[in-house]
Write a protein that holds these residues in place. Structure first.
Motif, short mmCIF file in Angstrom:
data_model
loop_
_atom_site.label_atom_id
_atom_site.label_comp_id
_atom_site.label_asym_id
_atom_site.label_seq_id
_atom_site.Cartn_x
_atom_site.Cartn_y
_atom_site.Cartn_z
N ALA A 256 0.83 -1.29 -0.03
CA ALA A 256 0.07 -0.01 -0.02
C ALA A 256 0.95 1.26 0.00
O ALA A 256 0.72 2.33 -0.77
N TRP A 257 1.97 1.17 0.83
CA TRP A 257 2.75 2.34 0.88
C TRP A 257 3.70 2.64 -0.36
O TRP A 257 3.67 3.83 -0.99
N LEU A 258 3.93 1.66 -1.05
CA LEU A 258 4.57 1.69 -2.61
C LEU A 258 3.62 2.13 -3.40
O LEU A 258 4.12 3.12 -4.27
N THR A 259 2.48 1.74 -3.47
CA THR A 259 1.42 2.31 -4.52
C THR A 259 1.30 3.69 -4.12
O THR A 259 1.21 4.60 -5.02
N ARG A 260 1.33 4.11 -2.97
CA ARG A 260 0.84 5.49 -2.66
C ARG A 260 2.25 6.51 -3.08
O ARG A 260 2.13 7.49 -3.87
N LEU B 43 -5.24 5.12 4.68
CA LEU B 43 -4.43 3.89 4.32
C LEU B 43 -4.03 2.84 5.48
O LEU B 43 -4.02 1.73 5.36
N LEU B 44 -3.46 3.51 6.46
CA LEU B 44 -3.10 2.66 7.91
C LEU B 44 -4.61 2.16 8.31
O LEU B 44 -4.33 0.81 8.60
N LEU B 45 -5.49 2.69 8.26
CA LEU B 45 -6.72 1.79 8.82
C LEU B 45 -6.98 0.83 7.63
O LEU B 45 -7.48 -0.34 8.37
N ALA B 46 -7.21 1.29 6.50
CA ALA B 46 -7.65 0.22 5.56
C ALA B 46 -6.52 -0.99 5.55
O ALA B 46 -7.03 -2.35 5.24
N ALA B 47 -5.33 -0.84 5.62
CA ALA B 47 -4.39 -1.93 5.63
C ALA B 47 -4.60 -2.87 6.77
O ALA B 47 -4.63 -4.11 6.89
N LEU B 48 -4.74 -2.12 7.93
CA LEU B 48 -5.05 -2.80 9.45
C LEU B 48 -6.31 -3.83 9.24
O LEU B 48 -6.18 -4.97 9.55
N LEU B 49 -7.23 -3.20 8.67
CA LEU B 49 -8.69 -3.94 8.55
C LEU B 49 -8.67 -5.22 7.50
O LEU B 49 -8.83 -6.11 7.77
N ALA B 50 -7.74 -5.04 6.36
CA ALA B 50 -7.44 -5.86 5.29
C ALA B 50 -6.88 -7.09 5.89
O ALA B 50 -7.04 -8.20 5.42
N THR C 256 -1.95 -3.28 -2.88
CA THR C 256 -2.08 -2.45 -3.98
C THR C 256 -3.53 -1.71 -4.07
O THR C 256 -3.45 -0.56 -4.28
N ALA C 257 -4.44 -2.38 -3.77
CA ALA C 257 -5.93 -2.14 -3.95
C ALA C 257 -5.97 -0.79 -2.88
O ALA C 257 -6.67 0.04 -3.09
N VAL C 258 -5.78 -1.21 -1.87
CA VAL C 258 -5.50 -0.17 -0.67
C VAL C 258 -4.87 1.14 -0.86
O VAL C 258 -5.33 2.09 -0.71
N GLY C 259 -3.70 0.99 -1.39
CA GLY C 259 -3.05 2.07 -1.75
C GLY C 259 -3.66 2.98 -3.01
O GLY C 259 -3.76 4.21 -3.01
N ALA C 260 -4.27 2.03 -3.88
CA ALA C 260 -4.91 2.73 -4.96
C ALA C 260 -6.14 3.85 -4.54
O ALA C 260 -6.32 4.73 -4.98
N LEU C 261 -6.84 3.08 -3.59
CA LEU C 261 -7.96 3.91 -2.97
C LEU C 261 -7.98 4.96 -1.91
O LEU C 261 -8.65 5.73 -1.47
#
Length: 223
Positions: A55-59, A162-169, A141-146
């Motif tokens: 997610a971080w790389l995508t951002r 991003l942090l919250l979505a990554a944790l929930l995922a 990647t999906a998290v980072g894109a959104l």
């Protein structure tokens, strides 16, 4: 598209903004994964940790291009294709990192279950770990894109999202990443290897939808 991918890859490499997520991932593995630990458990750690890194790389890829250069690329190839290339490069970088980690972890870990006695074949375990890693890279990647431009433009909103979505995922039951990692951990307890094909398919679907949405918005929300 190949020229756009090469351009985005060169931007990422030269920016050196990829160093912090790469280093963070390496440090996490060095602390959490030790030689001689059960192979499936170790592969689960490696796969789970890759999701926020992806997610971080995508951002980084979505936000790192200078505005003037982004406008030129959008004018030459279209904003949707230019943005799509940045997301694909981020996914490729995360996948390459996760593949290298999976290989190392598979080699240094103990080919046994969590009890230390039940044998677990190294090659099937590595294959299951690679698929779980790919699922986490896709969902990251999906998290980072959104949670990046053009979906969220404000850094103050995007980073916490991003942090919250990554944790929930990772923790929500039913998430492809949670299912893939849980499958490795459960398999370690019983000494069995199950390929996470269904979680991988779900992650691929979610990533495709997220990338399509972000790329479409790039055309509708020009800088």
């Amino acid at each position: 598209m190949p020229a756009l991918l090469r351009y985005q890859a060169a931007l990422l490499a030269r920016s050196q903004r990829w160093l912090p997520p790469f280093i963070l991932y390496a440090v996490f593995l060095a602390v959490s994964v030790q030689g001689g630990q059960p192979v499936l458990d170790s592969l689960g750690y490696a796969a789970a940790a890759l999701l926020p890194v992806a997610a971080w790389l995508t951002r980084i890829c979505a936000e790192g291009e200078p505005a003037a250069a982004r406008a030129c690329a959008a004018a030459a190839a279209g904003p949707a294709r230019a943005h799509l290339a940045s997301l694909l490069v981020a996914f490729a970088a995360a996948t390459a990192l996760g593949t290298a980690a999976t290989l190392v972890v598979s080699l240094i870990s103990d080919p046994a279950g969590a009890d230390g006695r039940t044998p677990v074949p190294r090659l099937p375990a590595g294959a299951a770990g690679a698929l779980a890693t790919l699922a986490c890279a896709l969902l990251g990647t999906a998290v980072g894109a959104l949670t990046s431009r053009p979906v969220l433009r404000s850094t103050g909103r995007a980073v916490p999202a991003l942090l919250l979505a990554a944790l929930l995922a990772l923790v929500v039951t039913g998430s492809p990443a949670n299912a893939a990692v849980s499958g490795l951990v459960t398999g370690s307890r019983s000494g069995t290897v199950v390929l996470p094909l269904l979680p991988l398919g779900g992650a691929a679907l979610l990533a495709a939808v997220a990338i399509a949405v972000a790329s479409a918005l790039a055309s509708r929300r020009p800088d």
